[in-house]
Design a protein around this motif. Sequence first.
Motif, PDB file in Angstrom:
ATOM      1  N   THR A 198       0.833  -1.204   0.000  1.00  0.00           N
ATOM      2  CA  THR A 198       0.000   0.000   0.000  1.00  0.00           C
ATOM      3  C   THR A 198       0.869   1.255   0.000  1.00  0.00           C
ATOM      4  N   ILE A 217       2.539   1.938  -3.394  1.00  0.00           N
ATOM      5  CA  ILE A 217       1.616   2.488  -4.394  1.00  0.00           C
ATOM      6  C   ILE A 217       1.301   3.949  -4.088  1.00  0.00           C
ATOM      7  N   THR A 218       1.097   4.277  -2.827  1.00  0.00           N
ATOM      8  CA  THR A 218       0.749   5.664  -2.492  1.00  0.00           C
ATOM      9  C   THR A 218       1.922   6.622  -2.667  1.00  0.00           C
ATOM     10  N   ALA A 261      -4.309   7.308  -4.531  1.00  0.00           N
ATOM     11  CA  ALA A 261      -4.740   5.942  -4.864  1.00  0.00           C
ATOM     12  C   ALA A 261      -5.510   5.317  -3.711  1.00  0.00           C
ATOM     13  N   VAL A 297      -6.236   1.681  -2.208  1.00  0.00           N
ATOM     14  CA  VAL A 297      -5.649   0.348  -2.289  1.00  0.00           C
ATOM     15  C   VAL A 297      -6.344  -0.577  -1.299  1.00  0.00           C
ATOM     16  N   ILE A 299      -6.711  -1.728  -6.879  1.00  0.00           N
ATOM     17  CA  ILE A 299      -6.166  -0.380  -6.830  1.00  0.00           C
ATOM     18  C   ILE A 299      -6.975   0.536  -7.730  1.00  0.00           C
ATOM     19  N   THR A 346      -6.334   4.095  -9.292  1.00  0.00           N
ATOM     20  CA  THR A 346      -5.189   4.980  -9.435  1.00  0.00           C
ATOM     21  C   THR A 346      -5.235   5.744 -10.750  1.00  0.00           C
ATOM     22  N   GLN A 350      -2.227   6.340 -12.075  1.00  0.00           N
ATOM     23  CA  GLN A 350      -0.974   5.871 -12.659  1.00  0.00           C
ATOM     24  C   GLN A 350      -1.231   4.703 -13.614  1.00  0.00           C
ATOM     25  N   VAL A 401       2.439   0.977 -11.520  1.00  0.00           N
ATOM     26  CA  VAL A 401       2.010   0.330 -10.276  1.00  0.00           C
ATOM     27  C   VAL A 401       2.752  -0.984 -10.088  1.00  0.00           C
ATOM     28  N   ILE A 451       5.359  -1.997  -6.947  1.00  0.00           N
ATOM     29  CA  ILE A 451       5.214  -3.206  -6.133  1.00  0.00           C
ATOM     30  C   ILE A 451       6.487  -4.058  -6.221  1.00  0.00           C
TER      31      ILE A 451
END
Length: 65
Positions: free
Chosen positions: A20, A23-24, A30, A32, A43, A45, A47, A52, A56
């Motif tokens: 999480t 991603i943020t 976003a 999540v 997700i 988002t 992006q 993404v 990750i």
Amino acid sequence: MTLQLKVSNMACSACVTTITNAITVIDPTAKVEADSKTKLVNIETQQSEAAVKEAISLAGYTVAQ
């Protein structure tokens, strides 16, 4: 954009938090939802999917194809 990704080596709540946060970092807005039991990450988002997945991966997790 809404994505659903399978992260096979996400095993616990600490993994969920790490994913999480990764991603943020690239999208602070976003949303999540990650479940370590099903290994799925949902997700919302702005992006790209590639961005993404890269975030990750850089956090140390494997995104299934």
